[in-house]
Design a protein around this motif. Structure first.
Motif, mmCIF file in Angstrom:
data_model
loop_
_atom_site.group_PDB
_atom_site.id
_atom_site.type_symbol
_atom_site.label_atom_id
_atom_site.label_comp_id
_atom_site.label_asym_id
_atom_site.label_seq_id
_atom_site.Cartn_x
_atom_site.Cartn_y
_atom_site.Cartn_z
ATOM 1 N N ALA A 1 0.844 -1.183 0.000
ATOM 2 C CA ALA A 1 0.000 0.000 0.000
ATOM 3 C C ALA A 1 0.883 1.237 0.000
ATOM 4 O O ALA A 1 1.956 1.234 0.608
ATOM 5 N N VAL A 2 0.427 2.259 -0.692
ATOM 6 C CA VAL A 2 1.148 3.530 -0.727
ATOM 7 C C VAL A 2 0.161 4.681 -0.654
ATOM 8 O O VAL A 2 -0.994 4.559 -1.071
ATOM 9 N N THR A 3 0.631 5.795 -0.101
ATOM 10 C CA THR A 3 -0.141 7.030 -0.052
ATOM 11 C C THR A 3 0.833 8.197 0.020
ATOM 12 O O THR A 3 1.903 8.056 0.630
ATOM 13 N N PRO A 4 0.489 9.327 -0.581
ATOM 14 C CA PRO A 4 1.401 10.468 -0.535
ATOM 15 C C PRO A 4 1.494 11.123 0.848
ATOM 16 O O PRO A 4 2.383 11.930 1.071
ATOM 17 N N VAL A 5 0.621 10.769 1.788
ATOM 18 C CA VAL A 5 0.636 11.423 3.100
ATOM 19 C C VAL A 5 1.523 10.717 4.123
ATOM 20 O O VAL A 5 1.648 11.192 5.248
ATOM 21 N N ALA A 6 2.135 9.592 3.746
ATOM 22 C CA ALA A 6 2.956 8.837 4.695
ATOM 23 C C ALA A 6 4.223 8.331 4.032
ATOM 24 O O ALA A 6 4.214 7.945 2.869
ATOM 25 N N GLY A 7 5.286 8.304 4.807
ATOM 26 C CA GLY A 7 6.539 7.772 4.308
ATOM 27 C C GLY A 7 6.543 6.257 4.240
ATOM 28 O O GLY A 7 7.251 5.655 3.448
ATOM 29 N N ARG A 8 5.718 5.645 5.089
ATOM 30 C CA ARG A 8 5.658 4.174 5.136
ATOM 31 C C ARG A 8 4.236 3.759 5.461
ATOM 32 O O ARG A 8 3.558 4.390 6.268
ATOM 33 N N VAL A 9 3.779 2.685 4.814
ATOM 34 C CA VAL A 9 2.429 2.154 5.026
ATOM 35 C C VAL A 9 2.554 0.671 5.323
ATOM 36 O O VAL A 9 3.304 -0.039 4.662
ATOM 37 N N GLU A 10 1.819 0.196 6.328
ATOM 38 C CA GLU A 10 1.797 -1.234 6.656
ATOM 39 C C GLU A 10 0.360 -1.716 6.727
ATOM 40 O O GLU A 10 -0.528 -0.972 7.134
ATOM 41 N N LEU A 11 0.155 -2.970 6.339
ATOM 42 C CA LEU A 11 -1.128 -3.642 6.558
ATOM 43 C C LEU A 11 -1.022 -4.354 7.891
ATOM 44 O O LEU A 11 -0.003 -4.965 8.199
ATOM 45 N N HIS A 12 -2.061 -4.264 8.703
ATOM 46 C CA HIS A 12 -2.073 -4.899 10.020
ATOM 47 C C HIS A 12 -3.329 -5.737 10.183
ATOM 48 O O HIS A 12 -4.361 -5.450 9.590
ATOM 49 N N GLY A 13 -3.226 -6.754 11.011
ATOM 50 C CA GLY A 13 -4.367 -7.581 11.375
ATOM 51 C C GLY A 13 -4.349 -7.803 12.875
ATOM 52 O O GLY A 13 -3.377 -7.461 13.560
ATOM 53 N N HIS A 14 -5.409 -8.350 13.402
ATOM 54 C CA HIS A 14 -5.503 -8.647 14.829
ATOM 55 C C HIS A 14 -5.500 -10.157 15.035
ATOM 56 O O HIS A 14 -6.114 -10.891 14.263
ATOM 57 N N THR A 15 -4.833 -10.604 16.080
ATOM 58 C CA THR A 15 -4.862 -12.013 16.469
ATOM 59 C C THR A 15 -5.078 -12.076 17.972
ATOM 60 O O THR A 15 -4.772 -11.135 18.702
ATOM 61 N N MET A 16 -5.620 -13.196 18.431
ATOM 62 C CA MET A 16 -5.798 -13.429 19.858
ATOM 63 C C MET A 16 -4.664 -14.317 20.347
ATOM 64 O O MET A 16 -4.374 -15.348 19.738
ATOM 65 N N ASP A 17 -4.021 -13.919 21.453
ATOM 66 C CA ASP A 17 -2.973 -14.784 21.994
ATOM 67 C C ASP A 17 -3.611 -15.830 22.912
ATOM 68 O O ASP A 17 -4.828 -15.866 23.093
ATOM 69 N N ASP A 18 -2.787 -16.692 23.496
ATOM 70 C CA ASP A 18 -3.290 -17.785 24.329
ATOM 71 C C ASP A 18 -3.991 -17.305 25.595
ATOM 72 O O ASP A 18 -4.759 -18.049 26.199
ATOM 73 N N ASN A 19 -3.746 -16.061 25.981
ATOM 74 C CA ASN A 19 -4.365 -15.497 27.188
ATOM 75 C C ASN A 19 -5.616 -14.682 26.872
ATOM 76 O O ASN A 19 -6.138 -13.993 27.733
ATOM 77 N N GLY A 20 -6.072 -14.729 25.616
ATOM 78 C CA GLY A 20 -7.271 -13.997 25.236
ATOM 79 C C GLY A 20 -7.045 -12.520 24.999
ATOM 80 O O GLY A 20 -7.992 -11.744 24.961
ATOM 81 N N VAL A 21 -5.777 -12.117 24.835
ATOM 82 C CA VAL A 21 -5.458 -10.717 24.585
ATOM 83 C C VAL A 21 -5.314 -10.499 23.081
ATOM 84 O O VAL A 21 -4.591 -11.227 22.411
ATOM 85 N N MET A 22 -6.024 -9.494 22.570
ATOM 86 C CA MET A 22 -5.948 -9.191 21.150
ATOM 87 C C MET A 22 -4.670 -8.411 20.878
ATOM 88 O O MET A 22 -4.353 -7.465 21.591
#
Length: 94
Positions: A1-22
């Motif tokens: 992903a790219v945009t002129p308003v940022a020097g760097r862009v990342e895609l992120h997702g959410h996962t649940m760990d073994d303790n139920g913390v996102m």
């Protein structure tokens, strides 16, 4: 992903760990099958902007472009909102 308003862009997702913390994690790609639709949103897959040369302003609109595995580019306009407000994205063709 790219945009002129940022020097760097990342895609992120959410996962649940073994303790139920996102936890939020950067991902190198997001798989979307031909028959599926994916909506980027704060509680799921989302785009993170880094190294902004200037602060974003509520109401500001800017383009962001995602690139698919086959090289197709998908562009959309994003509107900056206050935290908790509905996010807006308007597809545009190139």
């Amino acid at each position: 992903a790219v945009t002129p308003v940022a020097g760097r862009v990342e895609l992120h997702g959410h996962t649940m760990d073994d303790n139920g913390v996102m936890q939020m994690r950067a991902v190198s790609e997001v798989e979307v099958k031909a028959s599926e639709t994916l909506q980027f949103k704060p509680t799921g897959f989302h785009v993170m902007l880094f190294d902004l040369p200037a602060p974003l302003v509520v109401g500001q609109r800017f383009p962001i472009t995602l690139q698919t595995a086959d090289g197709t580019e998908i562009s959309t306009l994003v509107t900056v909102t206050r935290p908790g407000e509905a996010l807006t994205a308007d597809p545009q063709s190139e």
